[in-house]
Design a protein around this motif. Sequence first.
Motif, short mmCIF file in Angstrom:
data_model
loop_
_atom_site.label_atom_id
_atom_site.label_comp_id
_atom_site.label_asym_id
_atom_site.label_seq_id
_atom_site.Cartn_x
_atom_site.Cartn_y
_atom_site.Cartn_z
N SER A 104 35.84 39.04 28.90
CA SER A 104 35.19 38.69 30.07
C SER A 104 34.33 37.55 30.00
CB SER A 104 34.39 39.84 30.43
OG SER A 104 35.02 41.13 30.76
N ALA A 105 34.16 36.85 31.14
CA ALA A 105 33.38 35.63 31.22
C ALA A 105 32.99 35.45 32.63
CB ALA A 105 34.24 34.43 30.74
N ASP A 106 31.60 35.57 32.54
CA ASP A 106 30.99 35.60 34.18
C ASP A 106 31.71 36.51 34.93
OD1 ASP A 106 29.16 33.71 33.10
OD2 ASP A 106 30.58 32.00 33.57
N CYS A 107 32.18 36.09 36.18
CA CYS A 107 32.86 37.03 37.18
C CYS A 107 34.40 36.98 36.96
CB CYS A 107 32.72 36.47 38.68
SG CYS A 107 30.88 36.47 38.68
N VAL A 108 34.85 36.36 35.93
CA VAL A 108 36.32 36.61 35.64
C VAL A 108 36.84 37.18 34.31
CG1 VAL A 108 36.77 34.53 36.99
CG2 VAL A 108 36.69 34.24 34.68
N CYS A 109 38.12 37.29 33.97
CA CYS A 109 38.46 37.81 32.91
C CYS A 109 39.76 37.04 32.57
CB CYS A 109 38.91 39.54 33.20
SG CYS A 109 39.43 40.20 31.48
N VAL A 110 39.46 36.71 31.01
CA VAL A 110 40.77 36.01 30.39
C VAL A 110 41.78 36.88 29.67
CG1 VAL A 110 41.31 33.90 28.75
CG2 VAL A 110 39.16 34.11 30.16
N LEU A 111 42.96 36.76 30.06
CA LEU A 111 44.00 37.81 29.38
C LEU A 111 44.79 36.87 28.58
CD1 LEU A 111 45.05 39.53 32.75
CD2 LEU A 111 43.23 40.29 31.30
N SER A 112 44.99 37.18 27.39
CA SER A 112 46.01 36.85 26.13
C SER A 112 47.13 37.46 26.18
CB SER A 112 45.29 36.82 24.88
OG SER A 112 44.12 35.92 24.66
N ILE A 113 48.36 36.95 26.78
CA ILE A 113 49.56 37.59 26.95
C ILE A 113 50.68 36.81 26.21
CG2 ILE A 113 51.38 38.27 28.85
CD1 ILE A 113 49.04 38.24 30.86
N VAL B 99 48.76 38.92 38.24
CA VAL B 99 49.16 39.80 36.90
C VAL B 99 49.20 41.26 37.47
CG1 VAL B 99 48.85 40.63 34.88
CG2 VAL B 99 48.14 38.17 35.37
N LYS B 100 50.54 41.87 37.23
CA LYS B 100 50.86 43.21 37.68
C LYS B 100 51.12 44.07 36.63
CE LYS B 100 52.00 42.02 42.58
NZ LYS B 100 53.11 42.28 43.41
N LYS B 101 50.56 45.22 36.57
CA LYS B 101 51.11 46.21 35.34
C LYS B 101 52.44 46.70 35.62
CE LYS B 101 48.38 49.83 34.59
NZ LYS B 101 47.43 50.71 34.22
N VAL C 179 41.82 35.92 35.64
CA VAL C 179 42.02 36.83 36.69
C VAL C 179 40.81 37.24 37.10
CG1 VAL C 179 44.65 37.46 36.23
CG2 VAL C 179 42.33 38.70 35.40
N ASP C 180 40.55 37.85 38.17
CA ASP C 180 39.32 38.39 38.70
C ASP C 180 39.11 39.72 37.97
OD1 ASP C 180 40.34 40.66 40.46
OD2 ASP C 180 41.38 38.87 41.36
N LYS C 181 37.93 40.15 37.88
CA LYS C 181 37.60 41.32 37.24
C LYS C 181 38.24 42.65 38.02
CE LYS C 181 33.45 40.35 34.59
NZ LYS C 181 32.16 40.65 33.85
N TYR C 182 38.50 42.48 39.14
CA TYR C 182 39.05 43.70 39.78
C TYR C 182 40.43 43.75 39.46
CZ TYR C 182 41.16 46.35 43.68
OH TYR C 182 41.94 47.40 44.29
N THR C 183 41.13 42.75 39.23
CA THR C 183 42.62 42.76 38.77
C THR C 183 42.36 43.32 37.15
OG1 THR C 183 43.28 40.98 39.97
CG2 THR C 183 44.67 41.55 38.17
N SER C 184 41.53 42.79 36.41
CA SER C 184 41.57 43.13 35.03
C SER C 184 41.17 44.42 34.67
CB SER C 184 40.52 42.36 34.29
OG SER C 184 39.23 42.68 34.67
N ASP C 185 40.31 45.28 35.53
CA ASP C 185 40.02 46.65 35.50
C ASP C 185 41.14 47.75 35.36
OD1 ASP C 185 37.50 46.04 35.26
OD2 ASP C 185 36.86 46.24 37.54
N GLY C 186 42.28 47.25 36.09
CA GLY C 186 43.38 48.08 35.84
C GLY C 186 44.45 47.65 34.68
#
Length: 291
Positions: A236-245, A281-283, A256-263
Amino acid sequence: MKKHLHGPAGDFLLDVDLQVSDAEFIVIFGPSGSGKTTLLRIVAGLEKPDEGYIEVDGEVWYDSRKGVNLPPQKRDVGFVFQDYSLFPNMSVFENIAYGMKRKDYNKVMELLKLAKMEALKDRKPHTLSGGQKQRVALLRAIAKEPKLLILDEPLSAIDQETAVALREEIKAFQRKYRIPTFMVSHNKEDVLKLADRVLRIVNGQVRACGTSKEVLFSRVLSPKFSLKGILLEKSSADCVCVLSIAIGSELVQVVVDKYTSDGLNVGDTVLVSTKAFLPVVKKLHSPHLST
């Protein structure tokens, strides 16, 4: 030319009709088991097609109707295998000179100098690195002054850094000596860097033929894309989240935004795509869910 083959999905027909211009570099691209290497072996005379016609520089190498089938040693081909196939008891110089129509010390030294390998001319193959062995194999093929150069995945066993340098050398040699060239590769970078024309073969059939960009990006009609990968890390960083894929052999980071990363959880299979130039990004699957 045509030849019936058996692949992972069953029997199929290799059916290729192609004309190559002087000094053209053709990269044959496509999935494993689609007939790419068999096509090269047919041209070199190492395999016989069921029917067809092969003519190189005005000389007929194969004609099923007239019963013409020149043996490999009478076809003027320089063949570079992916396993180098160097003579272990010969020096670098002797390996390159082997098979020359006319033994020429100056010619061999010229090739060694172009590849920056003069200092290695007396070394035996077992003392060389993989990249150096592949250079020797390439120089040996070129030293024959063939009418046709055939490269069967020559960079597949080479590390990425060495492959970058070898691509430049292969292209430079091919241009300097103006040798029509066929190369089989699974690597898209080979296609982009080397090909004048790409032949995409699937189950023995030519599905696309054109420039590297025409073939590789033919399905990209907009800036959208979608790739499947595994989520390795979230931060997490501020209001966003960094995903390593992990996508194939590559590692990418998507913000992505934190709403997306929560799932999303580490280990999930995700689909990375774009919508109006923004990443989505979709699961697709979670190893944490019971089945």
